[in-house]
Write an enzyme that holds these catalytic residues in place. Structure first.
Site, PDB file in Angstrom:
ATOM      1  N   LYS A 125       0.340   1.375   9.979  1.00  0.00           N
ATOM      2  CA  LYS A 125      -0.357   1.399   8.689  1.00  0.00           C
ATOM      3  C   LYS A 125       0.586   1.839   7.560  1.00  0.00           C
ATOM      4  O   LYS A 125       0.630   1.234   6.482  1.00  0.00           O
ATOM      5  CB  LYS A 125      -1.555   2.343   8.785  1.00  0.00           C
ATOM      6  CG  LYS A 125      -2.153   2.753   7.478  1.00  0.00           C
ATOM      7  CD  LYS A 125      -2.753   1.572   6.748  1.00  0.00           C
ATOM      8  CE  LYS A 125      -2.834   1.828   5.269  1.00  0.00           C
ATOM      9  NZ  LYS A 125      -4.063   1.462   4.658  1.00  0.00           N
ATOM     10  N   CYS A 139      -2.548   4.510  -2.302  1.00  0.00           N
ATOM     11  CA  CYS A 139      -1.998   4.115  -0.999  1.00  0.00           C
ATOM     12  C   CYS A 139      -0.505   3.808  -1.096  1.00  0.00           C
ATOM     13  O   CYS A 139       0.324   4.507  -0.533  1.00  0.00           O
ATOM     14  CB  CYS A 139      -2.726   2.879  -0.492  1.00  0.00           C
ATOM     15  SG  CYS A 139      -4.499   3.069  -0.570  1.00  0.00           S
TER      16      CYS A 139
HETATM   17  N1  SAJ Z   1       1.573  -4.459  -7.492  1.00  0.00           N
HETATM   18  C1  SAJ Z   1       2.651  -4.971  -8.189  1.00  0.00           C
HETATM   19  N2  SAJ Z   1       3.124  -6.203  -7.831  1.00  0.00           N
HETATM   20  C2  SAJ Z   1       2.556  -6.928  -6.823  1.00  0.00           C
HETATM   21  C3  SAJ Z   1       1.466  -6.391  -6.129  1.00  0.00           C
HETATM   22  C4  SAJ Z   1       1.006  -5.137  -6.478  1.00  0.00           C
HETATM   23  O1  SAJ Z   1       3.195  -4.348  -9.107  1.00  0.00           O
HETATM   24  O2  SAJ Z   1       3.014  -8.046  -6.573  1.00  0.00           O
HETATM   25  C5  SAJ Z   1       1.086  -3.123  -7.836  1.00  0.00           C
HETATM   26  C6  SAJ Z   1      -0.381  -3.129  -8.275  1.00  0.00           C
HETATM   27  O3  SAJ Z   1      -0.512  -3.463  -9.629  1.00  0.00           O
HETATM   28  C7  SAJ Z   1      -0.771  -1.707  -7.974  1.00  0.00           C
HETATM   29  C8  SAJ Z   1       0.026  -1.390  -6.729  1.00  0.00           C
HETATM   30  O4  SAJ Z   1       1.086  -2.323  -6.686  1.00  0.00           O
HETATM   31  O5  SAJ Z   1      -0.380  -0.834  -9.020  1.00  0.00           O
HETATM   32  C9  SAJ Z   1      -0.750  -1.457  -5.443  1.00  0.00           C
HETATM   33  O6  SAJ Z   1      -1.661  -2.534  -5.470  1.00  0.00           O
HETATM   34  P1  SAJ Z   1      -1.881  -3.492  -4.225  1.00  0.00           P
HETATM   35  O7  SAJ Z   1      -2.867  -4.518  -4.624  1.00  0.00           O
HETATM   36  O8  SAJ Z   1      -0.599  -3.970  -3.689  1.00  0.00           O
HETATM   37  O9  SAJ Z   1      -2.442  -2.536  -3.096  1.00  0.00           O
HETATM   38  P2  SAJ Z   1      -3.598  -1.424  -2.997  1.00  0.00           P
HETATM   39  O10 SAJ Z   1      -2.947  -0.095  -3.155  1.00  0.00           O
HETATM   40  O11 SAJ Z   1      -4.764  -1.727  -3.857  1.00  0.00           O
HETATM   41  O12 SAJ Z   1      -4.027  -1.640  -1.461  1.00  0.00           O
HETATM   42  C10 SAJ Z   1      -3.024  -1.519  -0.469  1.00  0.00           C
HETATM   43  C11 SAJ Z   1      -3.129  -2.713   0.481  1.00  0.00           C
HETATM   44  N3  SAJ Z   1      -1.972  -2.744   1.363  1.00  0.00           N
HETATM   45  C12 SAJ Z   1      -1.240  -3.862   1.550  1.00  0.00           C
HETATM   46  O13 SAJ Z   1      -1.466  -4.890   0.981  1.00  0.00           O
HETATM   47  C13 SAJ Z   1      -0.118  -3.768   2.523  1.00  0.00           C
HETATM   48  C14 SAJ Z   1      -4.446  -2.637   1.280  1.00  0.00           C
HETATM   49  O14 SAJ Z   1      -4.501  -3.655   2.252  1.00  0.00           O
HETATM   50  C15 SAJ Z   1      -4.527  -1.267   1.966  1.00  0.00           C
HETATM   51  O15 SAJ Z   1      -5.756  -1.129   2.688  1.00  0.00           O
HETATM   52  C16 SAJ Z   1      -4.505  -0.205   0.884  1.00  0.00           C
HETATM   53  O16 SAJ Z   1      -3.234  -0.301   0.222  1.00  0.00           O
HETATM   54  C17 SAJ Z   1      -4.667   1.145   1.527  1.00  0.00           C
HETATM   55  O17 SAJ Z   1      -5.758   1.717   1.370  1.00  0.00           O
HETATM   56  O18 SAJ Z   1      -3.755   1.601   2.218  1.00  0.00           O
END
Ligand code: SAJ
Length: 420
Positions: free
Chosen positions: A218, A272
């Protein structure tokens, strides 16, 4: 105790009715279990018991409402006996980036007196390696009358497993059901018991392993994403130096069949991805160069954006700046670790100009911005009408629909590539 020797599980207690616990509780209630949510917040208990929700998450309100109306879901401050206990409490880090599992410990202490032979305990919260074993150790000391599972030990009184949550805020209900799941048991029997419960609502595949591997898997999923976003954020700074459009660059590079670079942004937020890599770093400080560097790149990105906005504002006499978005990502209200909020706070503290903050998912400004001179929550239309500088911080759907003509006379800083 083998599955045949115990009565079928009917009652489930979920500790923590937050972004993970509430959807899990509601989905299990929808599968016919009697679910009780144990919450420390009186406010959340009251909201859930009236069939409402305290977070922004598509469709969650409907299934909570249905589960509460059917008397299958209720919330309480006081722990109640159940056949399975799911721990979905926060696992933050301390100021020096060390994992803080005190909420897991508290939940374990709350459920321990209620345990009976045959019960199942599942840790859903993301946690440092060794936490599931630690739960077992705590229970062993609190309830010496019960045999806790050991590795390979099949004849324990309890089953303890880690089923790390994987849901993406904004798509929680779909992902809760459709995603593959990893289940790590303290023993193989524990993993199988947890699988039988999760099978009632998971349509994706369920992969069984040991607890420590599930814990690290995870953390690695989120660290992988952090490293990839860190790479994209680094590229965005390189591209600014070289006057190259980073969005076009990444789009083109991603045409290669084995390249898949994520998107740059104002930084990485949420509870996360901005947190979990530190759990790996804490476990192996001298062996985590890439993971640590990505964290640093992503942590520095808000300051980079702040400096760009400040430089643009410095060229105007009384700049009016529209800041579009405060949440950590699109179409949610979650402000935890939000780089957008960080940037707006810095702009406010530095008094770089009048700040018109647009956040369609909030009814009022967060405390850190309330009462500040020249900072106010504004409707999108008004902010666009008045602003000299428009800074896009979050790619909320409302902002994607902005007419490019309105932006033409203004200075725009688009951190998400929406108006590329
Ligand atoms: N972000 C970027 N560029 C991207 C993707 C995301 O800058 O291309 C940023 C987002 O704007 C945000 C941050 O990253 O600030 C995180 O957003 P996210 O959509 O990547 O993830 P979370 O934190 O909402 O959810 C993540 C997910 N993990 C993965 O995709 C590996 C989700 O599946 C998990 O369940 C969650 O973390 C968790 O609870 O751990």
């Amino acid at each position: 105790m083998t599955p045949k020797e115990r009565a079928p599980r009917r009652r489930i207690a979920v500790f923590g009715l937050g972004y993970v616990g509430l959807p899990v509780a509601a989905v299990l209630a929808g599968r016919g279990f009697e679910v009780v949510g144990i919450e420390v917040s009186q406010r959340i208990v009251e909201i859930v018991n009236t069939g409402k929700i305290h977070i922004v998450e598509p469709d969650l309100d409907m299934i909570v409402q249905a589960a509460v109306s059917a008397n299958k879901l209720r919330a309480t401050l006081i722990p109640e006996e159940a056949d399975a206990y799911i721990i979905a409490v926060p696992t933050p880090f301390t100021d020096d980036h060390q994992p803080d599992i005190s909420f897991v410990r508290t939940a374990t202490h709350m459920l321990a007196p209620l345990l009976k032979r045959g019960d199942l305990i599942i840790l859903e919260s993301t946690a440092p390696v060794g936490t599931t074993d630690q739960i077992s150790k705590w229970i062993k000391s609190l309830r010496p009358d019960l045999v806790v599972p050991e590795e390979e030990g099949e004849r324990a009184d309890l089953c303890i497993a880690h089923c790390p949550e994987r849901v993406l805020p904004g798509s929680v209900l779909r992902e809760l059901v459709d995603n593959d799941r990893i289940i790590g048991g303290i023993s193989p029997a524990c993993a199988e018991e947890a699988e039988s419960l999760y099978r009632t609502f998971v349509r994706g595949e369920i992969h069984l392993t040991n607890a420590r591997t599930a814990e690290l898997a995870k953390l690695v999923e989120n660290a992988y994403r952090d490293v990839n976003i860190g790479f994209a954020n680094e590229l965005s700074i390189i591209c600014d130096r070289l006057s190259i459009n980073v969005w076009e660059l990444i789009m083109l590079a991603n045409k290669h069949p084995r390249v898949n670079i994520l998107s740059p942004g104002p930084g990485v937020g949420g509870h996360c991805i901005a947190v979990d890599p530190w759990f790996i770093i804490a476990a192996a400080p001298d062996a985590t160069e890439i993971i640590r560097s990505a964290r640093h790149v992503n942590e520095r990105k808000p300051n980079y954006v702040f400096e760009r906005v400040s430089a643009a504002a410095a060229r105007l006499r009384a700049p009016v700046i529209a800041c579009l978005g405060l949440s950590y990502k699109a179409d949610i209200d979650d402000l935890r670790e939000s780089p957008s909020l960080d940037i707006v706070e810095r702009l406010a503290a530095d008094q770089v100009g009048e700040l018109l903050v647009v956040e369609p998912n909030l009814k009022q400004l967060p405390e850190s911005l309330t009462g500040r001179a020249k900072v106010r929550l504004t409707e999108l239309r008004d902010a666009l009408a008045r602003a000299d500088i428009v800074v896009l911080l979050v790619d909320h759907r409302q902002f994607k629909r902005i007419d490019p003509e309105i932006l033409k006379p203004k200075i725009t800083i688009d951190t998400r590539g929406v108006w590329r």
